[in-house]
Scaffold this motif. Structure first.
Motif, PDB file in Angstrom:
ATOM      1  N   VAL A 278      16.711 -16.517  14.428  1.00  0.00           N
ATOM      2  CA  VAL A 278      17.517 -16.804  15.617  1.00  0.00           C
ATOM      3  C   VAL A 278      17.966 -18.255  15.560  1.00  0.00           C
ATOM      4  CG1 VAL A 278      16.567 -15.039  17.131  1.00  0.00           C
ATOM      5  CG2 VAL A 278      15.397 -17.225  16.951  1.00  0.00           C
ATOM      6  N   ASN A 279      19.242 -18.486  15.784  1.00  0.00           N
ATOM      7  CA  ASN A 279      19.770 -19.841  15.823  1.00  0.00           C
ATOM      8  C   ASN A 279      19.272 -20.575  17.061  1.00  0.00           C
ATOM      9  OD1 ASN A 279      21.302 -19.489  13.491  1.00  0.00           O
ATOM     10  ND2 ASN A 279      23.085 -18.746  14.623  1.00  0.00           N
ATOM     11  N   GLY A 280      19.146 -21.873  16.951  1.00  0.00           N
ATOM     12  CA  GLY A 280      18.749 -22.678  18.101  1.00  0.00           C
ATOM     13  C   GLY A 280      19.019 -24.142  17.837  1.00  0.00           C
ATOM     14  N   GLY A 281      19.706 -24.806  18.763  1.00  0.00           N
ATOM     15  CA  GLY A 281      19.976 -26.231  18.624  1.00  0.00           C
ATOM     16  C   GLY A 281      18.848 -27.058  19.209  1.00  0.00           C
ATOM     17  N   GLN A 282      18.866 -28.361  18.935  1.00  0.00           N
ATOM     18  CA  GLN A 282      17.792 -29.234  19.400  1.00  0.00           C
ATOM     19  C   GLN A 282      17.702 -29.314  20.915  1.00  0.00           C
ATOM     20  OE1 GLN A 282      18.685 -32.834  17.030  1.00  0.00           O
ATOM     21  NE2 GLN A 282      16.718 -32.519  16.032  1.00  0.00           N
ATOM     22  N   ILE A 283      18.797 -28.974  21.600  1.00  0.00           N
ATOM     23  CA  ILE A 283      18.788 -29.003  23.059  1.00  0.00           C
ATOM     24  C   ILE A 283      17.892 -27.909  23.634  1.00  0.00           C
ATOM     25  CG2 ILE A 283      20.705 -27.424  23.574  1.00  0.00           C
ATOM     26  CD1 ILE A 283      20.034 -30.914  25.132  1.00  0.00           C
ATOM     27  N   ALA A 284      17.425 -26.991  22.802  1.00  0.00           N
ATOM     28  CA  ALA A 284      16.539 -25.916  23.273  1.00  0.00           C
ATOM     29  C   ALA A 284      15.319 -26.479  23.991  1.00  0.00           C
ATOM     30  CB  ALA A 284      16.104 -25.034  22.096  1.00  0.00           C
ATOM     31  N   GLY A 285      14.864 -27.659  23.584  1.00  0.00           N
ATOM     32  CA  GLY A 285      13.701 -28.272  24.232  1.00  0.00           C
ATOM     33  C   GLY A 285      13.924 -28.622  25.684  1.00  0.00           C
ATOM     34  N   LEU A 286      15.185 -28.618  26.115  1.00  0.00           N
ATOM     35  CA  LEU A 286      15.521 -28.937  27.508  1.00  0.00           C
ATOM     36  C   LEU A 286      15.595 -27.694  28.386  1.00  0.00           C
ATOM     37  CD1 LEU A 286      16.432 -31.577  29.089  1.00  0.00           C
ATOM     38  CD2 LEU A 286      18.773 -30.767  28.750  1.00  0.00           C
ATOM     39  N   ILE A 287      15.652 -26.526  27.758  1.00  0.00           N
ATOM     40  CA  ILE A 287      15.889 -25.285  28.502  1.00  0.00           C
ATOM     41  C   ILE A 287      14.583 -24.763  29.102  1.00  0.00           C
ATOM     42  CG2 ILE A 287      16.667 -22.889  28.317  1.00  0.00           C
ATOM     43  CD1 ILE A 287      18.499 -23.822  26.013  1.00  0.00           C
ATOM     44  N   ARG A 288      14.565 -24.621  30.420  1.00  0.00           N
ATOM     45  CA  ARG A 288      13.345 -24.167  31.092  1.00  0.00           C
ATOM     46  C   ARG A 288      13.607 -23.059  32.106  1.00  0.00           C
ATOM     47  NH1 ARG A 288      11.699 -25.810  27.310  1.00  0.00           N
ATOM     48  NH2 ARG A 288      10.163 -27.427  26.854  1.00  0.00           N
ATOM     49  N   ASN A 289      14.841 -22.544  32.153  1.00  0.00           N
ATOM     50  CA  ASN A 289      15.115 -21.439  33.077  1.00  0.00           C
ATOM     51  C   ASN A 289      16.217 -20.561  32.512  1.00  0.00           C
ATOM     52  OD1 ASN A 289      17.280 -23.189  33.411  1.00  0.00           O
ATOM     53  ND2 ASN A 289      17.343 -23.002  35.622  1.00  0.00           N
ATOM     54  N   VAL A 290      16.415 -19.403  33.141  1.00  0.00           N
ATOM     55  CA  VAL A 290      17.431 -18.451  32.701  1.00  0.00           C
ATOM     56  C   VAL A 290      18.341 -18.153  33.891  1.00  0.00           C
ATOM     57  CG1 VAL A 290      17.858 -16.208  31.630  1.00  0.00           C
ATOM     58  CG2 VAL A 290      15.788 -17.476  31.053  1.00  0.00           C
ATOM     59  N   PRO A 291      19.302 -19.025  34.158  1.00  0.00           N
ATOM     60  CA  PRO A 291      20.193 -18.824  35.304  1.00  0.00           C
ATOM     61  C   PRO A 291      21.326 -17.867  34.959  1.00  0.00           C
ATOM     62  CG  PRO A 291      20.837 -20.790  34.139  1.00  0.00           C
ATOM     63  CD  PRO A 291      19.624 -20.241  33.412  1.00  0.00           C
ATOM     64  N   SER A 292      22.113 -17.498  35.935  1.00  0.00           N
ATOM     65  CA  SER A 292      23.366 -16.798  35.633  1.00  0.00           C
ATOM     66  C   SER A 292      24.321 -17.833  35.046  1.00  0.00           C
ATOM     67  CB  SER A 292      23.966 -16.202  36.909  1.00  0.00           C
ATOM     68  OG  SER A 292      24.453 -17.220  37.767  1.00  0.00           O
ATOM     69  N   VAL A 293      25.341 -17.379  34.351  1.00  0.00           N
ATOM     70  CA  VAL A 293      26.326 -18.302  33.783  1.00  0.00           C
ATOM     71  C   VAL A 293      27.012 -19.101  34.884  1.00  0.00           C
ATOM     72  CG1 VAL A 293      28.522 -18.433  32.542  1.00  0.00           C
ATOM     73  CG2 VAL A 293      26.713 -16.935  31.700  1.00  0.00           C
ATOM     74  N   GLU A 294      27.329 -18.437  35.993  1.00  0.00           N
ATOM     75  CA  GLU A 294      27.987 -19.129  37.098  1.00  0.00           C
ATOM     76  C   GLU A 294      27.093 -20.227  37.654  1.00  0.00           C
ATOM     77  OE1 GLU A 294      30.331 -18.183  41.291  1.00  0.00           O
ATOM     78  OE2 GLU A 294      29.017 -16.659  40.435  1.00  0.00           O
ATOM     79  N   GLU A 295      25.808 -19.933  37.837  1.00  0.00           N
ATOM     80  CA  GLU A 295      24.871 -20.943  38.333  1.00  0.00           C
ATOM     81  C   GLU A 295      24.788 -22.122  37.372  1.00  0.00           C
ATOM     82  OE1 GLU A 295      21.774 -17.954  40.715  1.00  0.00           O
ATOM     83  OE2 GLU A 295      21.438 -18.463  38.604  1.00  0.00           O
ATOM     84  N   LEU A 296      24.767 -21.825  36.076  1.00  0.00           N
ATOM     85  CA  LEU A 296      24.674 -22.869  35.059  1.00  0.00           C
ATOM     86  C   LEU A 296      25.880 -23.799  35.109  1.00  0.00           C
ATOM     87  CD1 LEU A 296      23.443 -24.201  32.541  1.00  0.00           C
ATOM     88  CD2 LEU A 296      24.603 -22.446  31.165  1.00  0.00           C
ATOM     89  N   LEU A 297      27.082 -23.220  35.118  1.00  0.00           N
ATOM     90  CA  LEU A 297      28.291 -24.044  35.097  1.00  0.00           C
ATOM     91  C   LEU A 297      28.442 -24.876  36.370  1.00  0.00           C
ATOM     92  CD1 LEU A 297      28.856 -22.489  32.528  1.00  0.00           C
ATOM     93  CD2 LEU A 297      31.216 -22.203  33.263  1.00  0.00           C
ATOM     94  N   LYS A 298      28.149 -24.270  37.507  1.00  0.00           N
ATOM     95  CA  LYS A 298      28.243 -25.025  38.756  1.00  0.00           C
ATOM     96  C   LYS A 298      27.230 -26.164  38.794  1.00  0.00           C
ATOM     97  CE  LYS A 298      30.275 -21.569  41.851  1.00  0.00           C
ATOM     98  NZ  LYS A 298      30.085 -20.733  43.068  1.00  0.00           N
TER      99      LYS A 298
END
Length: 316
Positions: A278-298
């Motif tokens: 599975v691909n994954g960039g270094q920013i993965a260490g910052l990801i701690r939730n699974v929002p909807s795309v709309e929630e993320l962009l807003k």
């Protein structure tokens, strides 16, 4: 509205990166519907497979979305260009090769051209060939990467000074602070791949999303250095085998066979980490939730505006 949103007809200057053979309509449509630009990555798929995703995406959104064509990866470039024209796709993203021969016919039909680059020289060549936008991708990014290993923070300002067309920053961006930083460095928007994996609409295996949530700041691995074909991934048992083969002196052919899209799909879609990656960039260490795309962009737009306001106050 800035250069990117005006050129692409979108609300927010946020673009989804092409995801090769794990591209799908639900995520691309969700990004476009939320105000960004969804992207279908053709990967190594056949024209028929790509067309099926295009048709499905058009059923899910009436907003602009794009198609990414990796020139040296897919042998059906001309057929994919024909598909873009047939379905009146408004944006094409080119990567992994020279896009110059395909640009004129697309420009004649009003298609906006993005070129993914990793050097100032390639950005300048893309501009000279007629590209509307360059996507400058740093070494932090997931998946196939430049062997030059230039980081986003160093790459963006140099590219922004080297071309007159808008620049989109990619690699190591996953929230509003990253968006604000990219704008400060001279970019007009951002492209993200890793962050969109961990969203509700992304139809990837739950084990993939869980690995994202568990990742830390040094949780990604790089394979392919020994053969000059770099790829950044999340660690899996299968990738441990690839790394062992590298230590033993694998050649480029064996490496290519062990990192085909078959293994990518196996890991990302089916969750088979014993026989897939599975691909994954270094920013993965910052990801701690699974929002909807709309929630993320807003949330990203609010964070960026807030951060830029704070920074403005710090230098008065």
């Amino acid at each position: 509205m800035n250069q990117i949103t005006k050129l692409l007809g979108i609300l927010y200057p946020i673009i989804q990166g092409g995801m090769g053979n794990i591209s799908n309509a639900p995520l691309a449509a969700a990004v476009s519907n939320a105000g960004g630009l969804g992207m279908i990555g053709a990967g190594t798929m056949t024209p028929d497979e790509v067309e099926n995703i295009i048709v499905e995406t058009k059923k899910l959104t009436n907003r602009p979305f794009g198609v990414n064509i990796a020139i040296s990866v897919n042998p059906h470039v001309k057929e994919l260009v024909a598909l873009v024209l047939k379905h009146q796709i408004k944006v094409v993203s080119y990567s992994a090769g020279n896009p110059a021969p395909m640009i004129p016919i697309l420009k004649e039909n009003g298609v906006k051209i993005l070129c993914v680059i990793a050097t100032v020289l390639h950005a300048q060549k893309a501009e000279a060939a007629g590209a509307d936008i360059v996507v400058a991708e740093g070494y932090e990014a997931a998946g196939i990467n430049s062997h030059l290993e230039t980081t986003t923070f160093a790459l963006i300002p140099q590219v922004a000074k080297g071309v007159s067309i808008p620049v989109i920053a990619a690699g190591g961006i996953g929230d509003g602070h990253g968006l604000a930083a990219a704008l400060m460095l001279g970019a007009s928007g951002v492209q993200m791949g890793t962050r969109f994996i961990a969203t509700k609409e992304a139809p990837f295996h739950e084990s993939y999303k869980q690995k994202m949530l568990e990742c830390n700041d040094h949780g990604t691995v790089v394979v392919g250095r020994s053969v000059g074909k770099i790829r950044r991934l999340l660690p899996t048992p299968y990738i441990e085998k690839v790394l062992e083969k590298e230590k033993e002196g694998m050649d480029v052919q064996e490496y290519a066979e062990m990192t085909t899209e078959y293994y990518h799909v196996n890991g990302a879609i089916y969750g088979n980490m014993e026989d897939g990656f599975v691909n994954g960039g270094q920013i993965a260490g910052l990801i701690r939730n699974v929002p909807s795309v709309e929630e993320l962009l807003k949330s990203m737009m609010k964070e960026a505006k807030d951060r830029l306001s704070v920074v403005s106050g710090m230098i008065q």
